[in-house]
Enzyme design. Structure first.
Site, short mmCIF file in Angstrom:
data_model
loop_
_atom_site.label_atom_id
_atom_site.label_comp_id
_atom_site.label_asym_id
_atom_site.label_seq_id
_atom_site.Cartn_x
_atom_site.Cartn_y
_atom_site.Cartn_z
N LYS A 1 34.86 40.51 40.12
CA LYS A 1 34.90 39.23 40.11
C LYS A 1 34.27 38.26 41.10
O LYS A 1 33.39 37.37 41.03
CB LYS A 1 36.06 38.59 39.40
CG LYS A 1 36.44 39.24 38.20
CD LYS A 1 37.94 38.81 37.74
CE LYS A 1 38.21 39.46 36.31
NZ LYS A 1 39.80 39.49 36.03
N GLY B 1 48.42 42.67 27.12
CA GLY B 1 46.92 42.44 26.89
C GLY B 1 46.16 42.00 28.14
O GLY B 1 45.11 41.46 28.09
N1 HSE Z 1 42.79 42.77 33.86
C1 HSE Z 1 41.93 41.37 34.00
C2 HSE Z 1 43.20 40.62 34.64
C3 HSE Z 1 41.63 40.78 32.69
O1 HSE Z 1 44.39 40.74 34.72
O2 HSE Z 1 42.60 39.48 35.32
C4 HSE Z 1 40.89 39.76 32.92
O3 HSE Z 1 39.67 39.90 33.52
#
Ligand code: HSE
Length: 404
Positions: A200, A182
């Site tokens: 981000k 996940g």
């Molecule tokens: N896909 C993102 C990661 C999930 O692997 O950091 C968290 O933002």
């Protein structure tokens, strides 16, 4: 009693329901009243879930219910998440989110809309999974001039790079594991090609400098070009290769970028492995502070969503100091070609070419020669200069990785 709606019942949405239920008594003590998950919006039904009776498929039920004062948006993707967020804010409902795509693309507008309607728009879970970073930048570090932020901002790629490095595992196998756990986005290209980290770092740059840059325009390189040989070479030289989001000011302009970097052994980010994220903030008053923790995954991310929910439920909107962002104009954004750092350069050249390479690059460090691959670390030079040198020597480029 406060009534909450959850938009999305995927990994983060179901995790948030779990956090609110499992820790109900401590949460309600902090909020000062009972908290009820009144609706869960999803396209799917969840007949076996204890929350099956809250699932609705029509967003209007939530938008039109005046009892719902707080909404957690965990849909992922820009649309319809953006439209739903706008509708909720306009209806006087505060929104908290884990959706970095929406925050990075529309944060300026959504924060202004929240202010206009006297509600809050909070997004702690959008960066760093379970790590507190948005609130510390907004509150604890508010008196500082932030000078730079560098961070491992994507759990999936850090998990992949770590397992490739420690087990020699294949990229494809490890990506499949990250998806099962996940961590990965619905379309993992956003992870491995750096766009998730780009969103981000744009959010962090806006928190630091008050200016939002379009995440689709920043220098963004993922990890698909990193090979086991690169990892091994980096290790021999005393570095680890990490996908780094970086923001600073260059001549007063904001630079934000994402790329694989060689992180030296002494840097606290060097030891950040697996799904963990590490974010190093450099600021004029505090010096350096490091934020570390699980950067993806169901309960860590849900923990951050629930923290924002508690913040909203426990305060009046006036009690929450929402950041004010404006969109950066083109003349406020630094040209990445002006960015200065050292670079690992690997060329298809011979040991005997050292003199010539030294003349062109003006100083070679940590020179390595193995089976036709000539590697070295340059002195500090701009992107533009290193690209010009590589072009000038005309040896096939195997790889170039910036040093942090
Ligand atoms: N896909 C993102 C990661 C999930 O692997 O950091 C968290 O933002």
């Amino acid at each position: 009693m406060i009534h909450v709606a959850l938009l999305g019942f995927g990994v983060v949405g179901s995790g948030t329901a779990e956090v609110l239920t499992q820790n109900q008594s401590i949460i309600e003590k902090k909020v000062g009243q009972a908290v009820n998950i009144k609706y869960i919006l999803d396209l799917r039904d969840f007949p076996d879930s204890p929350f099956a009776d809250r699932v609705v498929h029509d967003f209007q039920i939530i938008a039109n219910d005046p009892e719902v004062s707080v909404v957690a948006e965990m849909l992922g993707g820009s649309h319809p998440a953006y439209e739903f967020t706008v509708a909720c804010l306009k209806a006087g409902k505060s929104v908290v989110t884990s959706n970095k795509e929406v925050v990075a693309n529309f944060g300026t507008e959504l924060l202004a809309l929240a202010r206009e309607h006297g509600v809050s728009y909070l997004f702690e879970a959008s960066v760093g999974g379970g790590i507190p970073i948005i609130r510390p930048l907004r509150e604890d570090l508010a008196s500082n001039n932030v000078t730079a932020i560098s961070g491992i901002l994507n759990g999936t790629t850090n998990y992949i790079l770590t397992r490739m490095d420690t087990e020699g595992a294949s990229f494809e196998d490890v990506l499949k594991d990250a998806q099962k756990l996940g961590y990965a986005e619905a379309n993992p290209a956003a992870d491995v090609e750096g766009l998730d980290a780009a969103r981000k770092i744009v959010i962090l740059a806006a928190m630091a400098f008050g200016k939002r840059i379009d995440p689709n325009t920043i220098l963004c390189e993922g990890i698909t070009g990193i090979t086991a040989a690169d990892s091994e070479l980096a290790g021999e030289m005393g570095y680890a290769i990490k996908l780094i989001g970086y923001t600073t000011r260059v001549d007063g302009k904001i630079l934000a970028m994402v790329s694989p970097r060689l992180v030296p052994l002494g840097n606290p980010i060097h030891g950040v492995n697996g799904v963990f994220n590490g974010i190093l903030v450099t600021a004029d008053m505090v010096g350096q502070v490091m934020f570390y923790g699980p950067g993806a995954g169901k309960l860590p991310t849900a923990s951050a969503v629930a923290g924002d929910l508690i913040d909203v439920m426990g305060h009046t909107p006036a009690g929450i100091h929402s950041p004010v962002w404006v969109d950066a104009t083109l003349d406020e954004i630094a040209d990445p070609d002006t960015y200065v750092c050292r670079h690992l350069v690997v060329l298809d050249a011979h040991e005997s070419d050292v003199g010539y390479l030294e003349t062109v690059f003006g100083g070679l460090n940590a020179v390595h020669y193995t089976e036709g691959r000539f590697s070295f670390i340059t002195e500090e030079m701009t992107e533009a200069a290193v690209k010009a040198c590589i072009e000038a020597v005309d040896y096939p480029l195997v790889t170039r990785i910036r040093v942090l």
